[in-house]
Scaffold this motif. Sequence first.
Motif, PDB file in Angstrom:
ATOM      1  N   LEU A   1       9.134  10.998  -7.318  1.00 37.56           N
ATOM      2  CA  LEU A   1       9.306   9.811  -6.491  1.00 37.56           C
ATOM      3  C   LEU A   1       7.962   9.281  -6.003  1.00 37.56           C
ATOM      4  CD1 LEU A   1      12.429  10.480  -4.228  1.00 37.56           C
ATOM      5  CD2 LEU A   1      12.213   8.833  -6.087  1.00 37.56           C
ATOM      6  N   THR A   2       7.095  10.200  -5.595  1.00 40.32           N
ATOM      7  CA  THR A   2       5.774   9.788  -5.121  1.00 40.32           C
ATOM      8  C   THR A   2       4.984   9.127  -6.239  1.00 40.32           C
ATOM      9  OG1 THR A   2       5.754  11.576  -3.490  1.00 40.32           O
ATOM     10  CG2 THR A   2       3.638  10.583  -4.042  1.00 40.32           C
ATOM     11  N   MET A   3       5.058   9.689  -7.427  1.00 35.77           N
ATOM     12  CA  MET A   3       4.355   9.086  -8.559  1.00 35.77           C
ATOM     13  C   MET A   3       4.911   7.703  -8.872  1.00 35.77           C
ATOM     14  SD  MET A   3       1.939   9.208 -10.737  1.00 35.77           S
ATOM     15  CE  MET A   3       1.372  10.921 -10.789  1.00 35.77           C
ATOM     16  N   GLU A   4       6.229   7.550  -8.773  1.00 31.56           N
ATOM     17  CA  GLU A   4       6.827   6.245  -9.030  1.00 31.56           C
ATOM     18  C   GLU A   4       6.381   5.223  -7.989  1.00 31.56           C
ATOM     19  OE1 GLU A   4       8.355   3.525 -11.193  1.00 31.56           O
ATOM     20  OE2 GLU A   4       8.461   5.629 -11.829  1.00 31.56           O
TER      21      GLU A   4
ATOM     22  N   VAL B  28       0.844  -1.196   0.000  1.00 30.78           N
ATOM     23  CA  VAL B  28       0.000   0.000   0.000  1.00 30.78           C
ATOM     24  C   VAL B  28       0.875   1.240   0.000  1.00 30.78           C
ATOM     25  CG1 VAL B  28      -1.756   1.289   1.269  1.00 30.78           C
ATOM     26  CG2 VAL B  28      -1.798  -1.222   1.270  1.00 30.78           C
ATOM     27  N   ALA B  29       0.593   2.186  -0.877  1.00 34.29           N
ATOM     28  CA  ALA B  29       1.242   3.504  -0.861  1.00 34.29           C
ATOM     29  C   ALA B  29       0.301   4.478  -0.189  1.00 34.29           C
ATOM     30  CB  ALA B  29       1.559   3.966  -2.280  1.00 34.29           C
ATOM     31  N   GLY B  30       0.782   5.181   0.835  1.00 32.58           N
ATOM     32  CA  GLY B  30      -0.065   6.110   1.584  1.00 32.58           C
ATOM     33  C   GLY B  30       0.455   7.524   1.524  1.00 32.58           C
ATOM     34  N   LEU B  31      -0.280   8.407   0.840  1.00 30.67           N
ATOM     35  CA  LEU B  31       0.086   9.827   0.776  1.00 30.67           C
ATOM     36  C   LEU B  31      -0.538  10.533   1.963  1.00 30.67           C
ATOM     37  CD1 LEU B  31       0.511   8.707  -2.117  1.00 30.67           C
ATOM     38  CD2 LEU B  31      -0.198  10.941  -2.983  1.00 30.67           C
ATOM     39  N   THR B  32       0.277  11.221   2.769  1.00 29.20           N
ATOM     40  CA  THR B  32      -0.215  11.806   4.012  1.00 29.20           C
ATOM     41  C   THR B  32       0.019  13.315   4.041  1.00 29.20           C
ATOM     42  OG1 THR B  32       1.849  11.423   5.229  1.00 29.20           O
ATOM     43  CG2 THR B  32       0.249   9.640   5.205  1.00 29.20           C
TER      44      THR B  32
ATOM     45  N   GLY C 254      -5.207  14.634   1.954  1.00 23.73           N
ATOM     46  CA  GLY C 254      -4.545  15.923   1.834  1.00 23.73           C
ATOM     47  C   GLY C 254      -5.090  16.709   0.658  1.00 23.73           C
ATOM     48  N   SER C 255      -4.195  17.271  -0.131  1.00 24.20           N
ATOM     49  CA  SER C 255      -4.615  18.157  -1.212  1.00 24.20           C
ATOM     50  C   SER C 255      -5.317  17.397  -2.321  1.00 24.20           C
ATOM     51  CB  SER C 255      -3.404  18.893  -1.792  1.00 24.20           C
ATOM     52  OG  SER C 255      -2.601  17.999  -2.543  1.00 24.20           O
ATOM     53  N   GLN C 256      -6.155  18.123  -3.046  1.00 23.18           N
ATOM     54  CA  GLN C 256      -6.811  17.513  -4.196  1.00 23.18           C
ATOM     55  C   GLN C 256      -5.820  17.188  -5.308  1.00 23.18           C
ATOM     56  OE1 GLN C 256     -10.360  16.574  -4.432  1.00 23.18           O
ATOM     57  NE2 GLN C 256      -9.614  16.604  -2.330  1.00 23.18           N
ATOM     58  N   ALA C 257      -4.676  17.870  -5.315  1.00 20.21           N
ATOM     59  CA  ALA C 257      -3.625  17.530  -6.281  1.00 20.21           C
ATOM     60  C   ALA C 257      -3.113  16.119  -6.006  1.00 20.21           C
ATOM     61  CB  ALA C 257      -2.486  18.537  -6.197  1.00 20.21           C
ATOM     62  N   ASN C 258      -2.955  15.775  -4.720  1.00 19.53           N
ATOM     63  CA  ASN C 258      -2.550  14.410  -4.359  1.00 19.53           C
ATOM     64  C   ASN C 258      -3.575  13.393  -4.830  1.00 19.53           C
ATOM     65  OD1 ASN C 258      -0.178  15.091  -3.116  1.00 19.53           O
ATOM     66  ND2 ASN C 258      -0.923  14.840  -1.024  1.00 19.53           N
ATOM     67  N   VAL C 259      -4.851  13.724  -4.613  1.00 17.13           N
ATOM     68  CA  VAL C 259      -5.925  12.795  -4.978  1.00 17.13           C
ATOM     69  C   VAL C 259      -5.957  12.588  -6.488  1.00 17.13           C
ATOM     70  CG1 VAL C 259      -8.425  12.437  -4.953  1.00 17.13           C
ATOM     71  CG2 VAL C 259      -7.278  13.376  -2.930  1.00 17.13           C
TER      72      VAL C 259
END
Length: 470
Positions: free
Chosen positions: A181-184, A110-114, A196-201
């Motif tokens: 890196l996050t996209m990878e 699982v990748a978790g953007l926080t 978080g941000s809608q850009a992350n979503v």
Amino acid sequence: MRDEEGEPRVRLIVARARAAQEAFAGASQETVDLAVTAAGWAIMEPRRNRALAEQAVRDTGLGTVDDKFDKNHRKTLGLLRDLRGARSVGVLTDDPDTGITEIARPVGVVAGLTPSTHPVATPINYIINALKGRNAVILAPSPKGAGVCARLLDHVHDELAKVGLPADLAQMLPPPASKALTMELMRQADLVLAAGSQANVRAAYSSGTPALGVGLGNVAAIISPNADFQATAARIAVSKSFDNATSCSSENSLVVIGDAWRPLLAALAAEGGVLATPEERSQLEAAMFPSSKLSPAVVAQSAPRLARLAGLDRDDYAACRFIMAHEDTTHVGSRHPLSGEKLSPVLTLYRVADFDAAIAQVRAIYDYQGKGHSVGVHGASPQEILRLGLELPVCRVIVDQIHSYAVSGAFDNGQPFSMAMGCGTWGGNGFSDNLTYRHFLNIIRIVRPTTPRQPRVEDVFDDYWRRYGR
């Protein structure tokens, strides 16, 4: 967007996570629950929690230490309560009537953007839920939250080691973080969680990996003339001032019906709210929304600091808990940014004639921002409460409660504890409930034959034929 130098680093982290997860995938329910408890104690131990809360505020400049300590404790304790006794290994259900047996399997890595607003509470929520499903998790914290996330992981690793489990079950991208890196990471993971941000979503949904993202908050609450004004004001004050309104579930607007206006304002003033004059409201809006965009300088700051930033020098602002701004009911939309999400202890107030007008006002606000999230209501009748669920584009109707607590799970309501709330198709999300451990599972269904239950054609169409003919 690809980072050719960073890609091998991400591949190595993911490979370690996969190896740990593949070993953990065969764990018993007892071992899984030990892992969950270990990760929970990593943050629940009071001295560690205090140090994490202090570092979170120091590194991000957002919120308050005491409130982050309380949030970390309460949200984690509630999550552990929800998970206690919940099956997530092997057979979940076996229904002889339907002939269906449900079996739980992990999703994998699982990748978790926080977000920086919840740099501890959201990561630990992801870690605990991921472990409950026998998954590994790799966190992608915001740049400001990277240091405290690393410290949290150190504590998690220490506790996992006590129960004989590998540290690689919970990792993070090494700083400095980058979008590439996050996209990878999202490309290589099996499931992406984005808060978080809608850009992350949006990035999560476009990664090519199955993703669960949350919607934009901009909560409105309706106050009826039948409300208990003192209790209502106390709830709103707690919700709006907690952690300097870092939560997307804090009220941004109050829609006040008719005769509720004066007594509610008095009760809110008694709770530390200060009503801005029209001139002060203009100053506040200009300071908060230069170029019509919310300034990072005002996010999650105290009300007195916001007042100073806006040049509001009235003595009333020196110790206030939140600032109120009265707006005309027509002042909604991009030309009136106080009608949107503010992530700060500022409340926009609208006065309307009746409940119909209140629904229309909330709908107008959500057509601008916040559709799908939730609506609060105080003092409404059962019929009025039901109307909100039937008529407004929201996934939650919060009745007579502290909104920022109640939406994401509270000990006095039935919502599951969560740090991520789906907002349905209205909010551009693929789910409409609170994120729980079941979102971290693949559920397999064994389907067996049962006694046939095929109806006759006449049973289905008889009433239709009588009314409309064949």
